[in-house]
Design an enzyme around this catalytic site. Sequence first.
Site, PDB file in Angstrom:
ATOM      1  N   SER A  89       0.850  -1.182   0.000  1.00  0.00           N
ATOM      2  CA  SER A  89       0.000   0.000   0.000  1.00  0.00           C
ATOM      3  C   SER A  89       0.888   1.235   0.000  1.00  0.00           C
ATOM      4  O   SER A  89       2.105   1.130   0.099  1.00  0.00           O
ATOM      5  CB  SER A  89      -0.864  -0.005   1.253  1.00  0.00           C
ATOM      6  OG  SER A  89      -0.047   0.147   2.399  1.00  0.00           O
ATOM      7  N   LYS A  90       0.254   2.399  -0.103  1.00  0.00           N
ATOM      8  CA  LYS A  90       1.015   3.652  -0.045  1.00  0.00           C
ATOM      9  C   LYS A  90       1.820   3.704   1.251  1.00  0.00           C
ATOM     10  O   LYS A  90       2.967   4.122   1.272  1.00  0.00           O
ATOM     11  CB  LYS A  90       0.042   4.841  -0.096  1.00  0.00           C
ATOM     12  CG  LYS A  90      -0.544   5.054  -1.476  1.00  0.00           C
ATOM     13  CD  LYS A  90      -0.137   6.412  -2.041  1.00  0.00           C
ATOM     14  CE  LYS A  90      -0.275   6.433  -3.549  1.00  0.00           C
ATOM     15  NZ  LYS A  90      -1.685   6.212  -3.983  1.00  0.00           N
ATOM     16  N   ARG A  91       1.166   3.299   2.326  1.00  0.00           N
ATOM     17  CA  ARG A  91       1.818   3.316   3.632  1.00  0.00           C
ATOM     18  C   ARG A  91       3.026   2.392   3.671  1.00  0.00           C
ATOM     19  O   ARG A  91       4.081   2.733   4.223  1.00  0.00           O
ATOM     20  CB  ARG A  91       0.809   2.889   4.711  1.00  0.00           C
ATOM     21  CG  ARG A  91       0.508   3.972   5.729  1.00  0.00           C
ATOM     22  CD  ARG A  91       0.665   3.463   7.150  1.00  0.00           C
ATOM     23  NE  ARG A  91      -0.060   2.225   7.407  1.00  0.00           N
ATOM     24  CZ  ARG A  91      -1.325   2.177   7.822  1.00  0.00           C
ATOM     25  NH1 ARG A  91      -1.999   3.270   8.016  1.00  0.00           N
ATOM     26  NH2 ARG A  91      -1.899   1.009   8.060  1.00  0.00           N
ATOM     27  N   ALA A  99       5.925   3.904   1.848  1.00  0.00           N
ATOM     28  CA  ALA A  99       6.560   4.955   2.641  1.00  0.00           C
ATOM     29  C   ALA A  99       7.452   4.343   3.710  1.00  0.00           C
ATOM     30  O   ALA A  99       8.568   4.806   3.953  1.00  0.00           O
ATOM     31  CB  ALA A  99       5.505   5.850   3.274  1.00  0.00           C
TER      32      ALA A  99
END
Length: 494
Positions: free
Chosen positions: A257-259, A262
């Site tokens: 996911s984006k998380r 990151a």
Amino acid sequence: MNTKPARTRLAPSPTGRFHLANARNALYSYLVARQTGGQFILRIEDTDQSRFVPGAEEVIVRSLEWLGIAPDESPYRGGSHGPYRQTERRDIYQQYARELVEKGHAYPCFCTPERLQQMRKEQETRKVERVRYDGLCRQLEPGEAARRVTAGEKYTIRFKMPQDGSTTAHDHIRGDITVENQYLDDYVIVKSDGLPTYHLAAMVDDHEMKITHVLRSAEWLPTFPLHVQIIRAFGWDEPVWVHPSILLKPSGKGKMSKRDSAAAMQDGHSIFVDDLKGLGYTPEGVLNWIALMGWGVAEDDVMTLGQMTERFSIDNLTPSPAAINFQKLDHFNGTHIRLLTTEDLAGRIKPYLTGAGLEVQNETLLKVTPLIRERLVTLDDSLTFASFFFKESVEPEPQDLVAKGLDARQSAAIARNSLEILSPLPDVSHSVAEPPMREYVERSGFNAGQVFGILRAAVTGQKVSPPLFESMEIIGREKVLQRLKHAINILEGM
RNA sequence: GCCCCCAUCGUCUAGUGGACUAGGACGCAGCCCUUUCAAGGCUACGACCGGGGUUCGAAUCCCCGUGGGGGCACCA
């Protein structure tokens, strides 16, 4: 091993970043093309203009080039089967869509997005088995539909899915996949803006571009039967279908996911190819890493692109999802760095050094490189292992100059003795400087760790460094003595 | 909810009915080497999801469970 020249393709959409799954599909496609003497093609799937991201296409091309698996045909290089951007192929799709409608395999649909949305809502509240298009416009008389089209009414074109029986599609990794046709939908194949959806566009292009092997993500498996139906409606031959497994986040719990991305970045890793270079990774390391996610190799898994080309086979691809393992990336990166020649490695390290504001002489760099090679996991690690070679002076932490088990006064004495030993020497080369220092260790009663530890901190400015005497030889007599004097000053001031 | 896919060490995997005491790699632990950190060498730990079949014999074939993943758009 395939014998006929294969034509493979990578068909990304310019809507986001170029990630590992893209790169892996590209690699496998490239490998199949290379080992059969065929072509690897890049096609840009930009039919969704609302999601178009400017610059995304350039990132894709740059990433492929960096990895060393640039396409033989692409929007930039051209080729005999272009154009290679779907928005430039609009007329081709129109023509094929018309053919499908004429043959009775597709029909215009005048349902508005609003109606469709409401229909789905109702189906959900009614808890129907499956939420899908209700087939309202499928019932329309062809003449009536044609009249509404010419009248200028907005419409899409839907594929007329068979309602009975089942569809069996063959995936090279998984074998036959059979789905009851009743579970399939009448998918939209041409949008109201006149552009096709993936389902039509990809099938048409793969056919027109004479693609023999389609390697695409397993996320396409649910619509796989649809694609096969479209191809059969046209009466075309099917390519070999290969759906490599999904890539999962390191925990194995779902896709990245984006998380997660990151978090990986925080950790000095990334799933985006254009990040990897800046993080100090080599194309060789990255390629080896992604190749092995889903490709079963029994032994000797360190491979170059050339070796992969010899050994790869779609027969050895695995069907189960694979968790991304960044530790393995580090491992492969390190091993491939160690495989590089000194000249090659030096050239790759240099930008990281100069980028940090260091003034780098090639002659010195060539001497430094062998010393740090086996210590590097990423290329930018060279900064921590080699910066002190290129600095005028060095600023050690006072506590690092104090040897283990000794105090500042004793350490200062050792530093002074070392200076006395090194000063009269003609140079501080390994063979000249080490014997007298070894002798001093014997004579002084201190242990080697203590004496050399002080010297290391003084000369390199850090506790961890490449081998001491080899380093001193490169730094040179003058600077070594200078740094040693500076260290004595620091120690005496403590 | 419905559909599809998948299932061997923590992770990536080898294995295609007997050669399996289940092999390799990453990671982890220990030892050796060593002036630091690495690299390298050696050793250890560590898995066939469960239940039924088929078979003389199953990690391997079949069925059912269970678990995990993916997909259900005028996105790809």
